[in-house]
Design a protein around this motif. Structure first.
Motif: not given
Length: 319
Positions: A87-107
């Protein structure tokens, strides 16, 4: 007036909140209480042992599983989202993708964003980015029940300090001449040129199947048959790849409006996401082909990929 100290009422309110998912406001309205009384009752239920909360790390969230899989794949990091393989959750996966991008983004970075159902959801979880450029990497891909890449890029445009480069075109068009003409349009050409300077890209990888690829569901049976005959195992940003991550040359390739695989290979940091067990061979192929430094998977994709890599390591033939 209800007795807020009654153990049975404390149990019922706890069931309403923790198991049935009712909000404190909803519980208060149904039971003739105030929201503050409900909050105090939930605290009392925990203090009295009526509610016991246990926090543990399931096997699929164990950081060591991600590290082991990253080492086997040869990537910097593998993030495995919550849920279960059945029962995989796409919504939960999406939150991890968002966090991965935000953590790596720099000015002042230039960030490229492809489209998929998961990435579209991820964009909704991104509330802030440092001042940067966000480049749309592919044209729009309409999918029933989802938005499209044009809506997604508008979400990034709404973030303070973010400058966007959209691609106002479909991902797949009817013929090669139309695709070439669209790629030559000034605004689209500008976005594709900015993609030559990416610091980070976020892309989805799907297996070449109806359940895993949105492109698969939007092309003709002849396109599908040609891709299979040519050895396609997956799709990334509209491009078909074989088991080694090489571009599969088909007529479909000439009708894509978006960045090329070589542009993704030249990007220093590529976050690859995948949903579902059927995406596992495509993830392995993309990484083999030089696409992906961070991989974000749901439990089903992670489990299937682990089994696939184990089978390869043991010398067992795999499909």
């Amino acid at each position: 007036m209800p007795d807020v100290d009654d153990p049975e009422l404390l149990r019922e309110v706890s069931v309403d909140f923790y198991l049935d998912g009712l909000s404190k406001v909803e519980i208060a309205k149904e039971r003739g209480l105030s929201r503050f009384q409900v909050a105090r009752m939930l605290n009392s239920a925990r203090e009295l042992g009526i509610v016991r909360i246990e926090i543990s790390t399931p096997a699929h969230l164990d950081a060591s599983s991600g590290r082991t899989l990253a080492q086997a794949l040869g990537v910097r990091e593998v993030v495995i989202s919550s849920g279960t393989s059945s029962n995989p959750s796409r919504a939960t996966l999406a939150r991890h993708v968002a966090r991965a991008l935000v953590d790596r983004a720099r000015p002042q970075m230039t960030i490229g964003v492809s489209w998929s159902r998961t990435i579209e959801l991820a964009a909704k979880h991104i509330e802030n980015l440092p001042p940067c450029e966000v480049v749309q990497l592919v044209g729009a891909q309409p999918v029933e029940g989802s938005g499209n890449s044009l809506e997604m890029i508008q979400q990034f445009k709404a973030l303070p300090g973010v400058r966007t480069f959209p691609i106002w075109a479909p991902l797949v068009v009817q013929d090669a001449a139309t695709a070439a003409g669209l790629r030559a349009q000034p605004q689209i050409a500008r976005a594709l040129e900015r993609a030559e300077h990416l610091d980070i890209a976020v892309v989805a990888v799907g297996g070449w199947s109806t359940e895993s690829s949105t492109v698969y569901s939007n092309v003709s049976p002849d396109d599908i048959a040609e891709a299979v005959a040519a050895g396609a195992v997956g799709e990334c940003a509209g491009h078909l790849i074989d088991a080694e991550g090489r571009l599969v040359p088909t007529a479909l390739e000439t009708r894509i409006v978006g960045v090329g695989l070589d542009q993704l290979r030249r990007t220093p940091e590529v976050i690859v996401c995948a949903h579902g067990a059927s995406a596992a061979p495509a993830v392995r192929a993309a990484v083999r082909g030089g696409i992906g430094s961070t991989v974000v998977l749901d439990p089903a994709a992670a489990g299937a990929l682990t089994d696939l890599l184990r089978a390869e390591s043991a010398g067992t033939p795999v499909d």
